[in-house]
Design an enzyme around this catalytic site. Structure first.
Site, PDB file in Angstrom:
ATOM      1  CB  CYS A 296      -0.892   0.051   1.110  1.00 59.91           C
ATOM      2  SG  CYS A 296      -1.901  -1.351   1.303  1.00 59.91           S
TER       3      CYS A 296
ATOM      4  NE  ARG B 253       4.517   1.693  -1.090  1.00 60.22           N
ATOM      5  CZ  ARG B 253       5.441   1.942  -0.054  1.00 60.22           C
ATOM      6  NH1 ARG B 253       6.620   2.382  -0.165  1.00 60.22           N
ATOM      7  NH2 ARG B 253       4.969   1.502   0.942  1.00 60.22           N
TER       8      ARG B 253
ATOM      9  CD1 TRP C 134      -0.228  -5.725  -3.255  1.00 60.64           C
ATOM     10  CD2 TRP C 134       0.130  -6.516  -1.091  1.00 60.64           C
ATOM     11  NE1 TRP C 134       0.417  -7.107  -3.309  1.00 60.64           N
ATOM     12  CE2 TRP C 134       0.816  -7.501  -2.241  1.00 60.64           C
ATOM     13  CE3 TRP C 134       0.096  -6.696   0.016  1.00 60.64           C
ATOM     14  CZ2 TRP C 134       1.334  -8.405  -1.578  1.00 60.64           C
ATOM     15  CZ3 TRP C 134       0.992  -7.838   0.621  1.00 60.64           C
ATOM     16  CH2 TRP C 134       1.419  -8.777  -0.230  1.00 60.64           C
TER      17      TRP C 134
ATOM     18  CG  ASN D 145       0.349   2.224   3.583  1.00 59.49           C
ATOM     19  OD1 ASN D 145      -0.747   2.251   2.785  1.00 59.49           O
ATOM     20  ND2 ASN D 145       1.344   3.016   3.030  1.00 59.49           N
ATOM     21  N   GLY D 146      -0.695  -1.021   6.397  1.00 58.01           N
ATOM     22  CA  GLY D 146      -0.327  -1.899   7.618  1.00 58.01           C
ATOM     23  C   GLY D 146      -1.554  -2.718   7.856  1.00 58.01           C
TER      24      GLY D 146
ATOM     25  CD  GLU E 116      18.311 -12.712  -6.440  1.00 60.44           C
ATOM     26  OE1 GLU E 116      17.627 -12.967  -5.376  1.00 60.44           O
ATOM     27  OE2 GLU E 116      18.018 -11.534  -6.891  1.00 60.44           O
TER      28      GLU E 116
ATOM     29  CE  LYS F 266      15.050 -10.769  -8.717  1.00 63.17           C
ATOM     30  NZ  LYS F 266      15.529 -10.402  -7.644  1.00 63.17           N
TER      31      LYS F 266
ATOM     32  CD  GLU G 255      11.435 -11.417  -7.790  1.00 58.12           C
ATOM     33  OE1 GLU G 255      10.520 -11.115  -6.902  1.00 58.12           O
ATOM     34  OE2 GLU G 255      12.792 -11.162  -7.875  1.00 58.12           O
TER      35      GLU G 255
ATOM     36  CG  HIS H 291      21.926 -36.395  -3.097  1.00 64.66           C
ATOM     37  ND1 HIS H 291      22.557 -37.757  -2.169  1.00 64.66           N
ATOM     38  CD2 HIS H 291      23.285 -35.659  -3.138  1.00 64.66           C
ATOM     39  CE1 HIS H 291      23.833 -37.781  -2.003  1.00 64.66           C
ATOM     40  NE2 HIS H 291      24.316 -36.610  -2.684  1.00 64.66           N
TER      41      HIS H 291
ATOM     42  CE  LYS I 290      12.084  -2.487  -5.189  1.00 65.65           C
ATOM     43  NZ  LYS I 290      12.960  -3.344  -5.582  1.00 65.65           N
TER      44      LYS I 290
HETATM   45  C1  F6R Z   1      12.683  -9.937  -5.026  1.00 63.41           C
HETATM   46  C2  F6R Z   1      12.737  -8.886  -3.978  1.00 63.41           C
HETATM   47  C3  F6R Z   1      12.174  -9.321  -2.705  1.00 63.41           C
HETATM   48  C4  F6R Z   1      13.142  -8.488  -1.627  1.00 63.41           C
HETATM   49  C5  F6R Z   1      12.504  -8.778  -0.167  1.00 63.41           C
HETATM   50  C6  F6R Z   1      13.315  -7.888   0.904  1.00 63.41           C
HETATM   51  O1  F6R Z   1      13.475  -9.751  -6.297  1.00 63.41           O
HETATM   52  O2  F6R Z   1      12.983  -7.793  -4.210  1.00 63.41           O
HETATM   53  O3  F6R Z   1      12.471 -10.767  -2.426  1.00 63.41           O
HETATM   54  O4  F6R Z   1      14.342  -8.725  -1.483  1.00 63.41           O
HETATM   55  O5  F6R Z   1      10.932  -8.647  -0.057  1.00 63.41           O
HETATM   56  O6  F6R Z   1      13.309  -6.613   0.613  1.00 63.41           O
HETATM   57  P1  F6R Z   1      14.055  -5.505   1.392  1.00 63.41           P
HETATM   58  O7  F6R Z   1      15.541  -5.828   1.008  1.00 63.41           O
HETATM   59  O8  F6R Z   1      13.621  -4.300   1.040  1.00 63.41           O
HETATM   60  O9  F6R Z   1      13.940  -5.980   2.717  1.00 63.41           O
END
Ligand code: F6R
Length: 610
Positions: free
Chosen positions: A2, A27, A75, A100-101, A483, A487, A490, A506, A605
């Site tokens: 949000c 976000r 959100w 928010n929250g 990672e 990527k 997602e 395994h 985000k």
């Molecule tokens: C994936 C991504 C998320 C963040 C995670 C933590 O591409 O961006 O997995 O890494 O939500 O976010 P931060 O780093 O802001 O604590």
């Protein structure tokens, strides 16, 4: 997640609020809305399911006008995405709130309000706040009403409130969710993220936990702390500039941010390297004393940041001789943790507002840690303000939801931490000097890898029809494989998993056939020969291999084996360099599949709720 925008201005605030919402789109959200107090005292509201563009269309057909207002991107947490659940929420026609929250005790409050005759128009937790505020505002001014209501709320929130009876006033409050005040010229603004307001100001007050703020006509800003005492908070100038909020020549923010990596890695190193060593003072004046006592590290983070932590474990143990435990924050915070003497608590976060990471830091504060260090990208964020030491990653605002430049700058910062601790723990000075030299050359190597983009784009076509992918790596490249898989899943929605290559036989080898592309990173390190044998195991089962390999590694291109050669790099820095082709591969696969690259479905985000 949000987003909140609020404004009290000399001009009509509709344009300011709409621009703010557009800047918060990155976000992640599912609906948007705004409420403005008209000069005749009416509250006007407009909400839309879907993108801010849908709200903009509605506003074009029926504009709102006034000098104070609040707006929101939602959100969904409580109640599905719908117009009825979109914020602002109203109580009657007099009061509107954005939130928010999460209000944890919303069910009890809802029962209480229904019992006295309030009826609810949404499934949200936020609506209880609107009704509570409406009831309290009948007893006096809006600021006092907000203070009394906050005392009844459990959970985490940032709020923005307007009332028909209070012309040109917006009230904000924060506890557990970020909120900043934008300081204009005889105007004042509110937002959950300074980026939302960069069109109207670059001067911000970062509210502290428990603060309540009243914005009024003429740019008047009154802040009360958690105890209700008026306080003055420092005004800070936003450092990053506004360029970061536009895509420039790039098709997506993600691509722009991938290509910014040479510059931001150089920025992360700037002023932090001596001739032959890392400058420990980069971590703050108290760092040397604190670091001297470090015997062990607990490193806590989420998502991509967690993967950076996993790489750092290999580095810290090998080059600084410090035992490291790495854990996802949502697990760590609910565990009975044993803290050996001399343990440094390190958090990693791009945003500095991730609810679980922040909660882990607060949990750790009550344990017997030596101290806390935050490695973070957002100055003024909660994590930065609440940690003993900080190292900023200097990636600049990252708009694409999938983290790219934030990750490689975190790795760069973690290498600086490794060398700072190594220096204090007797690392061979020549080894340190070699790594410092390699770090200086890193931005140039990153640039060279990015120039391989067309070849990576060509490889991506093989993934258009695939439903699954397997990523393999060994040593510090296992987290890079994790990672890479994150990527890909997602942003392209292809199911991807990562394994340490030695684990293949395994279990996961059972999945390998011609429909399962296998992606591997093969730098020229001590595990290369073992990795080559693992790749043979894949080929023998008909799996198609995509290998990103050191230019000096003798891996031949053959049927079913695609090899892309990367420039040779110091073994320790290879995890940073080998991240890049995986980012680019995911990006091109996502573009090929036509997904929403910068705002993938269901993701946000900055994850400011648990
Ligand atoms: C994936 C991504 C998320 C963040 C995670 C933590 O591409 O961006 O997995 O890494 O939500 O976010 P931060 O780093 O802001 O604590």
């Amino acid at each position: 997640m949000c987003g909140i925008v609020g404004a009290v201005a000399q001009r009509n605030v509709q344009g300011i609020l709409l621009e703010g919402l557009k800047r918060l789109e990155y976000r992640g959200y599912d609906s948007a809305g705004m409420a403005i107090r008209a000069d005749d005292g009416r509250l006007q509201r407009c909400r839309a399911l879907g993108k801010v563009a849908a709200l903009e269309d509605k506003l074009a057909a029926a504009p709102l006008a006034g000098h104070s207002g609040i707006a929101h991107t939602r959100w969904a947490t409580h109640g599905r995405p719908s117009e009825a659940n979109a914020h602002p929420h109203q109580s009657g026609e007099r009061l509107a709130v954005v939130h928010n929250g999460i209000i944890e005790n919303h069910e009890a409050l809802r029962d209480e309000l229904e019992a006295v005759g309030y009826s609810f128009a949404s499934e949200t937790d936020t609506e209880v706040v609107a009704h509570l505020l409406e009831r309290e505002a009948r007893q006096g001014d809006l600021l006092g009403a907000v203070q009394r209501v906050l005392a009844r709320l459990d959970g985490a929130y940032a709020l923005g409130v307007i009332h028909a009876d209070e012309p040109d006033v917006v009230i904000g409050a924060r506890k557990g969710s970020p909120l900043v005040v934008g300081v204009g010229i005889e105007e004042a603004f509110l937002a959950s993220d300074p980026l939302a307001l960069l069109r109207v100001t670059d001067r911000f007050i970062y509210l502290e936990e428990g603060d309540v703020v009243r914005l009024a006509a003429g740019g008047e800003i009154t802040i009360l702390d958690a105890a209700g005492t008026p306080v003055t908070r420092e005004i800070q100038t936003f450092e990053h500039g506004d360029g970061a909020a536009s895509k420039g020549e790039y098709r997506h923010f993600m691509l722009k941010e991938i290509h910014e990596q040479p510059t931001v890695i150089a920025a992360a190193l700037e002023g932090r390297l001596g001739d032959r060593n890392v400058l420990v003072e980069s971590f703050g004046p108290e760092a040397e004393t604190l670091f001297a006592g470090v015997r062990q590290i607990h490193l806590v983070a989420c998502g991509t940041s967690y993967h950076a932590g996993l790489v750092a474990r290999y580095w810290l143990e090998r080059y600084a001789g410090v035992p490291v435990q790495v854990e996802v924050a949502s697990e760590y915070r609910y565990r009975r943790v044993v803290v050996p003497e001399g343990t440094l608590f390190v958090t990693l976060s791009q945003s500095g507002e991730t609810a679980d990471t922040l909660a882990a830091l607060r949990f750790a504060r009550d344990r017997d840690y030596l101290g806390s260090l935050a490695i973070c990208n957002v100055p003024g964020s909660s994590l930065v303000r609440e940690s003993d030491l900080t190292l900023m990653t200097r990636a600049g605002p990252e708009i694409g939801v999938a983290s790219t430049k934030a990750f490689t700058t975190q790795l760069t910062a973690l290498m600086l931490l490794t060398l700072a601790l190594g220096r204090l723990r007797g690392q061979d000075p020549d080894e340190q000097a070699g790594l410092v030299e390699a770090l200086r050359g890193l931005p140039g190597l990153v640039r060279r890898v990015l120039s391989l983009d067309p070849a990576i784009e060509a490889l991506s076509t093989a993934f258009g029809e695939k439903h699954h992918a397997l990523f393999l790596g060994r040593g510090a490249h296992f987290p890079i494989a994790l990672e890479g898989a994150l990527k890909l899943k997602e942003i392209s929605y292809i199911h991807a998993e990562a394994y340490p290559a030695g684990e293949l036989k395994h279990g996961p080898l059972a999945l390998v056939d011609s429909e399962m592309p296998v992606i591997s990173v093969a730098p020229n390190d001590e595990l290369l020969d073992k990795l080559k044998s693992n790749l043979q195991e894949v080929r023998a089962r008909g799996g198609e291999l995509f290998v990103f390999a050191d230019a000096e590694v003798g891996l031949a291109e053959e049927e079913g084996v695609h090899v892309l050669r990367l420039p040779h790099v110091h073994e320790a820095l290879a995890p940073i360099l080998y991240t890049l082709p995986l980012q680019l591969l995911s990006y091109h696969v996502a573009v090929l599949k036509g997904t929403d690259v910068d705002q993938p479905r269901n993701l946000a985000k900055s994850v400011t709720v648990e």
